[in-house]
Design a protein around this motif. Sequence first.
Motif, PDB file in Angstrom:
ATOM      1  N   ALA A   1     -14.024  -9.240  -3.666  1.00 26.73           N
ATOM      2  CA  ALA A   1     -12.818  -9.351  -2.843  1.00 26.73           C
ATOM      3  C   ALA A   1     -12.990  -8.598  -1.528  1.00 26.73           C
ATOM      4  O   ALA A   1     -12.528  -9.043  -0.478  1.00 26.73           O
ATOM      5  CB  ALA A   1     -11.609  -8.819  -3.597  1.00 26.73           C
ATOM      6  N   SER A   2     -13.646  -7.453  -1.590  1.00 26.09           N
ATOM      7  CA  SER A   2     -13.897  -6.681  -0.374  1.00 26.09           C
ATOM      8  C   SER A   2     -15.190  -7.160   0.250  1.00 26.09           C
ATOM      9  O   SER A   2     -16.161  -7.408  -0.449  1.00 26.09           O
ATOM     10  CB  SER A   2     -14.030  -5.190  -0.706  1.00 26.09           C
ATOM     11  OG  SER A   2     -12.757  -4.620  -0.861  1.00 26.09           O
TER      12      SER A   2
ATOM     13  N   CYS B   1     -11.810   0.786  -4.543  1.00 25.12           N
ATOM     14  CA  CYS B   1     -12.152   0.862  -3.119  1.00 25.12           C
ATOM     15  C   CYS B   1     -11.336   1.936  -2.412  1.00 25.12           C
ATOM     16  O   CYS B   1     -11.824   2.598  -1.502  1.00 25.12           O
ATOM     17  CB  CYS B   1     -11.933  -0.492  -2.460  1.00 25.12           C
ATOM     18  SG  CYS B   1     -10.297  -1.183  -2.735  1.00 25.12           S
TER      19      CYS B   1
ATOM     20  N   MET C   1      -5.107  -4.832  -3.300  1.00 20.79           N
ATOM     21  CA  MET C   1      -5.360  -3.835  -2.268  1.00 20.79           C
ATOM     22  C   MET C   1      -5.190  -4.487  -0.900  1.00 20.79           C
ATOM     23  O   MET C   1      -5.533  -5.656  -0.717  1.00 20.79           O
ATOM     24  CB  MET C   1      -6.789  -3.316  -2.442  1.00 20.79           C
ATOM     25  CG  MET C   1      -7.101  -2.058  -1.706  1.00 20.79           C
ATOM     26  SD  MET C   1      -6.000  -0.684  -2.070  1.00 20.79           S
ATOM     27  CE  MET C   1      -6.480  -0.258  -3.752  1.00 20.79           C
TER      28      MET C   1
ATOM     29  N   CYS D   1     -16.721  -2.526  -4.768  1.00 23.26           N
ATOM     30  CA  CYS D   1     -15.818  -3.583  -5.248  1.00 23.26           C
ATOM     31  C   CYS D   1     -16.529  -4.483  -6.260  1.00 23.26           C
ATOM     32  O   CYS D   1     -17.568  -5.056  -5.959  1.00 23.26           O
ATOM     33  CB  CYS D   1     -15.303  -4.403  -4.072  1.00 23.26           C
ATOM     34  SG  CYS D   1     -14.293  -5.804  -4.591  1.00 23.26           S
ATOM     35  N   PRO D   2     -15.978  -4.606  -7.466  1.00 22.43           N
ATOM     36  CA  PRO D   2     -16.675  -5.371  -8.508  1.00 22.43           C
ATOM     37  C   PRO D   2     -16.490  -6.884  -8.392  1.00 22.43           C
ATOM     38  O   PRO D   2     -17.191  -7.632  -9.064  1.00 22.43           O
ATOM     39  CB  PRO D   2     -16.026  -4.863  -9.800  1.00 22.43           C
ATOM     40  CG  PRO D   2     -14.631  -4.518  -9.382  1.00 22.43           C
ATOM     41  CD  PRO D   2     -14.741  -3.986  -7.979  1.00 22.43           C
ATOM     42  N   THR D   3     -15.537  -7.319  -7.576  1.00 24.30           N
ATOM     43  CA  THR D   3     -15.155  -8.733  -7.621  1.00 24.30           C
ATOM     44  C   THR D   3     -15.638  -9.561  -6.443  1.00 24.30           C
ATOM     45  O   THR D   3     -15.578 -10.784  -6.487  1.00 24.30           O
ATOM     46  CB  THR D   3     -13.622  -8.866  -7.622  1.00 24.30           C
ATOM     47  OG1 THR D   3     -13.128  -8.292  -6.403  1.00 24.30           O
ATOM     48  CG2 THR D   3     -13.006  -8.155  -8.807  1.00 24.30           C
TER      49      THR D   3
ATOM     50  N   VAL E   1     -10.215  -7.730   2.805  1.00 26.67           N
ATOM     51  CA  VAL E   1      -9.996  -7.934   1.371  1.00 26.67           C
ATOM     52  C   VAL E   1      -9.479  -9.357   1.172  1.00 26.67           C
ATOM     53  O   VAL E   1      -8.554  -9.777   1.867  1.00 26.67           O
ATOM     54  CB  VAL E   1      -8.950  -6.943   0.805  1.00 26.67           C
ATOM     55  CG1 VAL E   1      -8.769  -7.163  -0.690  1.00 26.67           C
ATOM     56  CG2 VAL E   1      -9.351  -5.509   1.079  1.00 26.67           C
TER      57      VAL E   1
ATOM     58  N   CYS F   1      -9.000 -10.170  -5.448  1.00 27.56           N
ATOM     59  CA  CYS F   1      -8.812  -8.757  -5.819  1.00 27.56           C
ATOM     60  C   CYS F   1      -8.120  -8.644  -7.178  1.00 27.56           C
ATOM     61  O   CYS F   1      -7.131  -9.323  -7.442  1.00 27.56           O
ATOM     62  CB  CYS F   1      -7.976  -8.058  -4.742  1.00 27.56           C
ATOM     63  SG  CYS F   1      -7.566  -6.359  -5.152  1.00 27.56           S
ATOM     64  N   ILE F   2      -8.670  -7.773  -8.044  1.00 30.51           N
ATOM     65  CA  ILE F   2      -8.048  -7.561  -9.354  1.00 30.51           C
ATOM     66  C   ILE F   2      -7.166  -6.312  -9.361  1.00 30.51           C
ATOM     67  O   ILE F   2      -6.583  -5.974 -10.386  1.00 30.51           O
ATOM     68  CB  ILE F   2      -9.107  -7.437 -10.475  1.00 30.51           C
ATOM     69  CG1 ILE F   2     -10.116  -6.328 -10.158  1.00 30.51           C
ATOM     70  CG2 ILE F   2      -9.815  -8.766 -10.690  1.00 30.51           C
ATOM     71  CD1 ILE F   2     -11.107  -6.049 -11.279  1.00 30.51           C
ATOM     72  N   GLY F   3      -7.130  -5.610  -8.232  1.00 31.85           N
ATOM     73  CA  GLY F   3      -6.272  -4.421  -8.170  1.00 31.85           C
ATOM     74  C   GLY F   3      -6.788  -3.256  -8.979  1.00 31.85           C
ATOM     75  O   GLY F   3      -6.005  -2.534  -9.595  1.00 31.85           O
ATOM     76  N   CYS F   4      -8.108  -3.034  -8.965  1.00 37.25           N
ATOM     77  CA  CYS F   4      -8.666  -1.913  -9.727  1.00 37.25           C
ATOM     78  C   CYS F   4      -8.563  -0.604  -8.955  1.00 37.25           C
ATOM     79  O   CYS F   4      -8.766   0.469  -9.522  1.00 37.25           O
ATOM     80  CB  CYS F   4     -10.119  -2.179 -10.106  1.00 37.25           C
ATOM     81  SG  CYS F   4     -11.233  -2.207  -8.689  1.00 37.25           S
ATOM     82  N   LYS F   5      -8.303  -0.676  -7.653  1.00 34.64           N
ATOM     83  CA  LYS F   5      -8.085   0.485  -6.778  1.00 34.64           C
ATOM     84  C   LYS F   5      -9.342   1.287  -6.473  1.00 34.64           C
ATOM     85  O   LYS F   5      -9.266   2.326  -5.804  1.00 34.64           O
ATOM     86  CB  LYS F   5      -7.042   1.448  -7.366  1.00 34.64           C
ATOM     87  CG  LYS F   5      -5.707   0.812  -7.638  1.00 34.64           C
ATOM     88  CD  LYS F   5      -4.742   1.886  -8.086  1.00 34.64           C
ATOM     89  CE  LYS F   5      -3.444   1.294  -8.597  1.00 34.64           C
ATOM     90  NZ  LYS F   5      -2.681   2.259  -9.363  1.00 34.64           N
TER      91      LYS F   5
HETATM   92  S1  SF4 Z   1      -8.894  -3.146  -5.713  1.00 37.55           S
HETATM   93 FE1  SF4 Z   1     -10.526  -2.965  -4.184  1.00 37.55          FE
HETATM   94  S2  SF4 Z   1     -12.399  -2.695  -5.404  1.00 37.55           S
HETATM   95 FE2  SF4 Z   1     -10.820  -3.509  -6.805  1.00 37.55          FE
HETATM   96  S3  SF4 Z   1     -11.104  -5.719  -6.732  1.00 37.55           S
HETATM   97 FE3  SF4 Z   1      -9.534  -5.233  -5.201  1.00 37.55          FE
HETATM   98  S4  SF4 Z   1     -10.697  -5.014  -3.306  1.00 37.55           S
HETATM   99 FE4  SF4 Z   1     -12.187  -4.904  -4.958  1.00 37.55          FE
END
Ligand code: SF4
Lengths: 239, 304
Positions: free
Chosen positions: A97-98, A120, A138, A93-95, A109, A114-118
């Motif tokens: 959030a996880s 994870c 997520m 996870c880059p942010t 999460v 979370c930026i919703g990059c998926k």
């Molecule tokens: S989608 Fe998953 S990996 Fe991406 S920012 Fe959200 S929690 Fe982190």
Amino acid sequence: MTSLPRHTEKKLGLVIDLDTCVGCHACAVNCKEWNTSGPSAPLTDFDPYGAEAQGVWFNRIHSFEVGEGGTGRTVHFPKSCLHCEDAPCVTVCPTGASMKRAEDGIVLVDADKCIGCKLCSWACPYGAREYDHDHGVMKKCTLCVDRIYDTSVPERDRVPACVATCPASARHFGDLGDPDSEVSRLVAARGGFALMPEQGCRPVNRYLPPRNATSAPTPLPQAGLAARLAEWAGRLIAR
Amino acid sequence: MRPALSVIFFTTASGAGYGLLGLLGLLAPAGLTPATPWFGLASNGLGLALVTAGLLASVFHLGHPERAWRAMTQWRSSWLSREGVAAVVAYPIFLAFAASWIIFGRPNAILGFIAALIATTTVFCTGKIYSTLRPIRQWHHPLTVPGYLLLSIFTGLSLLAALTLSPRIGVAAAVMAIAALGLKYRYWHSIDRSLSATTLATATGLGQLGQVRMLDPPHATPNYLMHEMGYRIARANSARLRRAVLGAGFAVPALLLLLGIAGGPLGVLAPVAALLSLIGTLGERWLFFAEATHTQALYYGLNP
Ligand code: SF4
Ligand code: SF4
Ligand code: SF4
């Protein structure tokens, strides 16, 4: 922080009994019901009454068939997040959030980060994370973190919604890091196992195998002379 | 894995852009490209435009583009975060290098070297995002990172060959095209024969009881997991597309460049070769997704 804690004080998780699970989906329904008003709310449904109904669930019940012929059996298989010790979903996870909590090992999460990059959901080998298209974030099993610590409910209710609702008592909740806990003893007694050990995620949740069948396959009743006579008489009358 | 078009566009465009900018950083100070400020403007401008277009596409594919800055925070653990940091650090370096050339008249060798380094780092991080995903055996592969790096250099060189019409760069681009062809051929050969260590037996832990088969999925209609990770491409289609990528994307560009150098109209052939190399890379990236299988699909009766 998406670096994993080196050690967690507790390893809270679930023990799922594949012997007693009857595949009723009650845990999945109660999970949805509880969490759709919890910290990850809502668990969005898309086109719920249409032909392509789709939605966010934290717990899904699969059904498998194992073995052949008379020894074959149906195994219902609930699957939710396994709160892995080496959770790859967290480290990718880059942010931030996880995260995996150092105090109890729960993997969560933070929907506000979370930026919703998926990424994870790609990293989890089990398919335990589900993307909410509506929210753009997520979502996943929280181990009912809003329930298990809630001191305003009676102590026996401080268990995850899925555990509380299971009519077959196939789901157990506790600290798998403590070898003397009820769940750890259950795992030891029944030979509980981890899923996909080769993926190296070291899941906390354990599954209990189906017990050996206790009796030989039931023989079909052999029709005796009286029964055959009665059947013949029946057919005569029917004419 | 379902081909994510924005990601495919991003890695192709940015990959070519980083390749071009990195190569400019190394070759321009060495006098291997035209030295005029106009050429500096055109070539650096094209590189930056490609990189920027790719990055924008990748940001707008997010569920929350406005929070994209957060992706820079977890570089300690996450390759995606490292890629983001590298991409942002690269901008001022590329701009400084371009300025040294366009405004001060001489491409600076030190800035150029750093530009090449950061361009390589960024593409390396991109490759690492995929190669560290263990549930996907086609990505968790030793040729994933080399593939991203090599295709970035190849597309960058073919663009540079079109811009400079230099025979030397044309030959280098042709050599890289052949290298890319060889690498992808080996990669496909390898993924066709490898098997996942994870099976339905280990996924359910029921292997000792006999063969495990799916009886019922949890839901009657496909969910997010199946849409995203249950994508399958028919073998015949993938074989056809592989041939197209190897042929039109790598072999034909190499041939066109060599023809041009041997006396053909290089001014026409080199741009066509560059365009084909980009289209070929798009196809390669599409296949990279379409052919990738995920362990979680086992629970839905598909083999990884
Ligand atoms: S989608 Fe998953 S990996 Fe991406 S920012 Fe959200 S929690 Fe982190
Ligand atoms: S089961 Fe999947 S989502 Fe849950 S902790 Fe493990 S890797 Fe992460
Ligand atoms: S622990 Fe809570 S969130 Fe997780 S599957 Fe059970 S009910 Fe759902």
